[in-house]
Write a protein that holds these residues in place. Sequence first.
Motif, mmCIF file in Angstrom:
data_model
loop_
_atom_site.group_PDB
_atom_site.id
_atom_site.type_symbol
_atom_site.label_atom_id
_atom_site.label_comp_id
_atom_site.label_asym_id
_atom_site.label_seq_id
_atom_site.Cartn_x
_atom_site.Cartn_y
_atom_site.Cartn_z
ATOM 1 N N ALA A 217 5.806 6.094 8.609
ATOM 2 C CA ALA A 217 6.648 4.432 8.716
ATOM 3 C C ALA A 217 6.645 3.654 7.412
ATOM 4 C CB ALA A 217 5.668 3.587 9.581
ATOM 5 N N THR A 218 5.833 4.059 6.767
ATOM 6 C CA THR A 218 5.966 3.472 5.775
ATOM 7 C C THR A 218 5.989 4.529 4.490
ATOM 8 O OG1 THR A 218 3.551 3.194 4.831
ATOM 9 C CG2 THR A 218 4.691 1.434 6.435
ATOM 10 N N ALA A 233 -13.047 1.145 7.073
ATOM 11 C CA ALA A 233 -12.638 0.117 7.859
ATOM 12 C C ALA A 233 -11.543 -1.094 7.079
ATOM 13 C CB ALA A 233 -13.520 -1.099 7.567
ATOM 14 N N GLY A 234 -11.390 -0.526 6.205
ATOM 15 C CA GLY A 234 -10.278 -1.023 6.169
ATOM 16 C C GLY A 234 -8.906 -0.432 5.537
ATOM 17 N N LEU A 235 -9.444 1.526 5.740
ATOM 18 C CA LEU A 235 -7.962 2.156 5.716
ATOM 19 C C LEU A 235 -7.302 1.875 6.942
ATOM 20 C CD1 LEU A 235 -6.698 4.523 5.057
ATOM 21 C CD2 LEU A 235 -8.143 5.848 4.771
ATOM 22 N N ARG A 236 -8.093 2.005 7.906
ATOM 23 C CA ARG A 236 -7.776 1.913 9.227
ATOM 24 C C ARG A 236 -7.389 1.103 9.412
ATOM 25 N NH1 ARG A 236 -9.269 0.161 14.405
ATOM 26 N NH2 ARG A 236 -9.572 1.846 15.713
ATOM 27 N N ARG A 237 -7.218 -0.782 8.919
ATOM 28 C CA ARG A 237 -6.568 -1.695 8.894
ATOM 29 C C ARG A 237 -4.792 -1.283 8.558
ATOM 30 N NH1 ARG A 237 -11.310 -4.625 7.552
ATOM 31 N NH2 ARG A 237 -10.796 -4.864 5.306
ATOM 32 N N THR A 238 -5.858 -0.094 7.676
ATOM 33 C CA THR A 238 -3.879 -0.233 6.763
ATOM 34 C C THR A 238 -3.021 0.973 7.845
ATOM 35 O OG1 THR A 238 -4.449 -0.561 4.712
ATOM 36 C CG2 THR A 238 -2.806 0.825 5.108
ATOM 37 N N LEU A 240 -3.146 0.762 11.047
ATOM 38 C CA LEU A 240 -3.209 0.399 12.167
ATOM 39 C C LEU A 240 -1.249 -0.720 11.847
ATOM 40 C CD1 LEU A 240 -6.346 -0.795 13.767
ATOM 41 C CD2 LEU A 240 -4.860 0.498 14.647
ATOM 42 N N ALA A 241 -1.775 -1.031 10.378
ATOM 43 C CA ALA A 241 -0.603 -1.798 10.354
ATOM 44 C C ALA A 241 0.894 -1.264 9.592
ATOM 45 C CB ALA A 241 -1.100 -2.764 9.055
ATOM 46 N N SER A 242 0.372 0.113 9.822
ATOM 47 C CA SER A 242 1.998 0.880 9.390
ATOM 48 C C SER A 242 2.308 1.298 10.966
ATOM 49 C CB SER A 242 1.321 1.909 8.690
ATOM 50 O OG SER A 242 1.009 3.019 9.618
ATOM 51 N N LEU A 243 1.419 0.915 11.707
ATOM 52 C CA LEU A 243 1.855 2.035 13.239
ATOM 53 C C LEU A 243 2.699 0.604 14.121
ATOM 54 C CD1 LEU A 243 -1.048 3.286 14.734
ATOM 55 C CD2 LEU A 243 1.384 4.280 14.031
#
Length: 245
Positions: A217-218, A233-238, A240-243
């Motif tokens: 998506a990005t 954890a930070g990578l997981r948030r990134t 998820l944000a792309s989804l």
Amino acid sequence: MTAAPAPTATRTGARLTLSGAVLGRPDAPLPLRTDLDVAPGEVLTVVGPSGCGKSTLLRTLAGLLRPLDGSVAQDGRPISAPGRDRALVFQEDALLPWRTLRANVELPLTVAGVPRPERRARAEEWLARVGLAEHAHKHPHRVSGGQRQRAQLARALAAEPRAVLMDEPFGALDAQSRADMQRLLVDVLKDTAATVVFVTHDVDEALFLGDRIALLATGRVLDVPRDAPDRTAGLRRTVLASLTG
């Protein structure tokens, strides 16, 4: 049950490259535009919202679809048709119901002209690797969904492909079977040289399996920090944000 010795990797993984690639069908309203460079032997997990072109990406790399623009190449040579050194693994197991598990695993070897004794030995070796030695004589309807996926994985890897393209192969499994298959995939890939492109909707699966994660998506491609788990954890948030946009 004693597992068979691990197969010896005799080939290098393929480098898969998309440069200025526009993917999809001519009548698609929003084709996928992407640049990717997948290194030999790398596991690249691919995530993105539904409809963003994940399956289209795999089918293009498999040679089933041609790019609308740009280039798609294996080791610098354009991909224009399916090839024996690229295996495609689907969510549905796609096993032939009239063939035993062993005969299913032998199928691509038969197509490649491998002599019968060798293909029988390789099929049995890989069925043992995925924990199905005792089920080799059974037909697909007589084993569980997780066992059918193990057989599909054995079939894909028995032919020693240089690239394995996996389209949400564990998405239909229950949670325990899915976790088992993830661990099995990590284990067997240690003994192969294959490059893997693995499409998934599951963020945790992408983090567990991937050396890098491509966010369709990005357009970003992110390293998975194996040596720094505190960054996960930070990578997981990134991801998820792309989804969710």
